[in-house]
Design an enzyme around this catalytic site. Structure first.
Site, mmCIF file in Angstrom:
data_model
loop_
_atom_site.group_PDB
_atom_site.id
_atom_site.type_symbol
_atom_site.label_atom_id
_atom_site.label_comp_id
_atom_site.label_asym_id
_atom_site.label_seq_id
_atom_site.Cartn_x
_atom_site.Cartn_y
_atom_site.Cartn_z
ATOM 1 N N CYS A 248 -1.985 4.270 10.601
ATOM 2 C CA CYS A 248 -2.210 5.371 11.444
ATOM 3 C C CYS A 248 -3.139 5.672 11.812
ATOM 4 O O CYS A 248 -4.072 6.842 11.830
ATOM 5 C CB CYS A 248 -1.523 6.752 10.371
ATOM 6 S SG CYS A 248 -1.120 8.250 11.098
ATOM 7 N N GLU B 198 0.488 0.246 -5.629
ATOM 8 C CA GLU B 198 -0.589 1.223 -5.368
ATOM 9 C C GLU B 198 -1.746 1.035 -6.090
ATOM 10 O O GLU B 198 -1.595 1.336 -7.300
ATOM 11 C CB GLU B 198 0.160 2.486 -5.049
ATOM 12 C CG GLU B 198 -0.921 3.796 -4.747
ATOM 13 C CD GLU B 198 -1.746 3.735 -3.527
ATOM 14 O OE1 GLU B 198 -3.021 3.713 -3.665
ATOM 15 O OE2 GLU B 198 -1.179 3.377 -2.591
ATOM 16 N N CYS C 11 0.785 -1.168 -0.050
ATOM 17 C CA CYS C 11 0.010 0.139 0.216
ATOM 18 C C CYS C 11 0.904 1.261 0.037
ATOM 19 O O CYS C 11 1.009 1.973 1.063
ATOM 20 C CB CYS C 11 -0.956 -0.053 1.280
ATOM 21 S SG CYS C 11 -2.038 -1.350 1.365
ATOM 22 N N ALA C 12 1.554 1.462 -1.150
ATOM 23 C CA ALA C 12 2.971 2.317 -1.126
ATOM 24 C C ALA C 12 2.523 3.761 -1.274
ATOM 25 O O ALA C 12 3.504 4.585 -0.904
ATOM 26 C CB ALA C 12 3.742 1.936 -2.435
ATOM 27 N N GLY C 13 1.172 4.255 -1.640
ATOM 28 C CA GLY C 13 1.055 5.764 -1.851
ATOM 29 C C GLY C 13 0.824 6.363 -0.490
ATOM 30 O O GLY C 13 0.447 5.922 0.664
ATOM 31 N N PRO C 14 1.646 7.626 -0.530
ATOM 32 C CA PRO C 14 1.983 8.323 -1.275
ATOM 33 C C PRO C 14 3.463 8.323 -1.911
ATOM 34 O O PRO C 14 4.128 8.697 -2.433
ATOM 35 C CB PRO C 14 1.704 9.922 -1.139
ATOM 36 C CG PRO C 14 1.728 9.812 0.565
ATOM 37 C CD PRO C 14 1.426 8.498 0.806
ATOM 38 N N GLY C 15 4.325 7.499 -0.795
ATOM 39 C CA GLY C 15 5.426 6.913 -1.153
ATOM 40 C C GLY C 15 6.599 7.177 -0.278
ATOM 41 O O GLY C 15 7.858 6.882 -0.395
ATOM 42 N N GLY C 16 6.134 7.829 0.953
ATOM 43 C CA GLY C 16 7.213 8.015 2.051
ATOM 44 C C GLY C 16 8.026 6.671 2.541
ATOM 45 O O GLY C 16 9.157 6.750 2.634
#
Length: 478
Positions: free
Chosen positions: A411, A315, A290-295
């Site tokens: 989060c 993503e 679930c890579a978005g937005p990439g941090g």
């Protein structure tokens, strides 16, 4: 012959004075209300446009930012106060009028702006954006608000703690009642802990940078940001640097060039813990599902490159996948970015040594950064995310090989999005061939205090200075 009364000469019409700071703040609040936009996405381009037009300096930008974030953060409390000062139900007040009243209330109750200046500026704003008629209504309401300071109003609008603890804390600390209750359940303990947490949610978060390993260093970030007087070291992450006065991190060379980024230290700790968890056998293929937005993907890609491993960043949303690709651009090691649904994997089972799924959630752990989310979210949102969170974790466990590790992160500290998800997935496996054991995540966050009983970890704003990130590490054993 009777003498006619003399008419008092009418005052000449005066054009309303346009205040670019307050007009910008009003526009930001309207975007949040009308388009369900997020202030952290709406405000930067508005500020940039204002600076380019020559209307703003740094002090103007700081005031506009405080007005927007403060008004959104304390919206529920200000609603309760404004409701005491109007002659109709609050729902019957037009939203644009309520936005002007909220901006005025924040200036009166949440800043050091003198009351007469706060009222005058708010009435002038109302004349510009609402018209003279409704400006009179704004003037009348705000003058009533000036009768008390914030503490005085809280004594009048909040119930006594002993009568209704959740509602008292919700109004005093500007959180919806259901969120107060959920956070209290997750945190445990008495009144002091929950009050500390709610107060931390209302503090402006620090801007934290991450130096991507092999591409930048914390020392370089310190130098780029103006030296030790302008920065503080990260509390826990060796790659973190905190900016003392905020500023524009995008203007720093390492950030602009993609060698560093803006990333909360809690997110850094989650990525580092997964990267450092012991695996059995090979360690060549990593997945951010679930890579978005990439941090996190950018940090994982840099860590993987140092070990000769490759990262696949997946993503679902194509526009977010493009953000991930931008974040990973220039990474020295092998990586790939794809737009794919993690619940319908585009990879074969057992393909990866390490898998991270930072699942979509209510975001209750980042209320410092997105203050409007606390008023936008509803308890029923938990039910909407639950099936997706469980399926993403199930597919992550299928994607990792025997001896590899999965990190389930979110989060949110809400119990329904953290331990309950992991427990449900592990219990539901039944007779399936995949077997799993917990990995204690606490030793993988060295030096970080107050991590609880384990084996999973919950970070907290008031204890760790981070977003309220949750992490469970699971090793596949069969």
């Amino acid at each position: 012959m009777s003498q006619q009364p003399r008419r008092r000469p009418s005052k000449p019409y005066r054009r309303p004075q346009k205040d670019p700071v307050r007009i910008l703040a009003f526009e930001a609040l309207r975007a949040v209300d009308e388009r369900d936009a997020y202030a952290n996405l709406v405000l930067p381009p508005l500020l940039r446009k204002a600076r380019e037009g020559g209307d703003f300096d740094a002090r103007d930008a700081a005031l506009a930012t405080e007005l927007v974030y403060g008004s959104l953060r304390w919206q529920g409390t200000y609603d309760a106060i404004i409701a005491r000062c109007v002659d109709r139900p609050l729902r019957e007040v037009d939203p644009p009028v309520l936005d002007v009243l909220t901006l005025g209330a924040h200036q009166l109750l949440g800043t050091r702006i003198p009351p007469h200046a706060a009222v005058s500026a708010s009435v002038e704003l109302a004349r510009v954006v609402l018209g003279d008629g409704r400006a009179k209504f704004v003037n009348a309401v705000l003058r009533k608000i000036t009768a008390h300071d914030l503490d005085g109003w809280l004594e009048r609008v909040a119930p006594e703690y002993d009568e209704d603890p959740e509602d008292h804390l919700g109004i005093v600390h500007a959180h919806p009642r259901w969120i107060v209750s959920a956070l209290w359940d997750a945190l445990g303990g008495g009144r002091a802990g929950i009050e500390d947490l709610l107060e931390a949610d209302n503090e402006r978060p620090e801007v934290t940078l991450v130096a991507r390993p092999g591409r930048s260093t914390a020392e370089e970030l310190v130098a780029a940001a103006g030296g030790e007087e302008s920065t503080l070291p990260g509390r826990w992450s060796p790659f973190a640097v905190r900016l003392v006065e905020g500023g524009e991190p995008g203007a720093l060379d390492p950030v602009r060039e993609g060698r560093a980024g803006v990333q909360d230290e809690g997110s850094q700790l989650v990525a580092l813990a997964l990267a450092n968890a012991p695996v059995e056998g090979t360690d060549r293929a990593w997945l951010d599902g679930c890579a978005g937005p990439g941090g996190k993907a950018a940090l994982l890609a840099a860590l993987a490159a140092e070990r000769g491993a490759a990262l696949l960043a997946s993503e679902k949303q194509p526009h977010r996948a493009r953000l991930v690709a931008r974040a990973l651009d220039g990474n020295p090691g092998p990586y790939a970015v794809i737009a794919a649904d993690g619940t319908r994997p585009a990879w074969r089972p057992g393909s990866f040594d390490r898998v991270l799924v930072d699942v979509p959630c209510t975001g209750l752990g980042a209320l410092r950064r997105r203050p409007e989310a606390r008023w936008r979210r509803r308890p029923e949102d938990l039910d909407g995310f639950a099936p997706l969170q469980r399926e993403l974790l199930r597919q992550a466990l299928a994607a990792v090989r025997v001896g590899g590790v999965v990190g389930y992160a979110t989060c949110s500290p809400h119990p329904a999005e953290t331990r309950a998800v992991v427990d449900d997935v592990l219990k539901a496996r039944g007779g399936e061939p995949v077997q799993v054991e917990w990995v204690d995540a606490r030793p993988l966050m060295p030096g970080v205090p107050a991590l609880g009983d384990g084996p999973d970890v919950q970070l907290w704003p008031h204890l760790h200075g981070t977003d309220a990130m949750y992490l469970a590490l699971l090793r596949r054993t069969g």
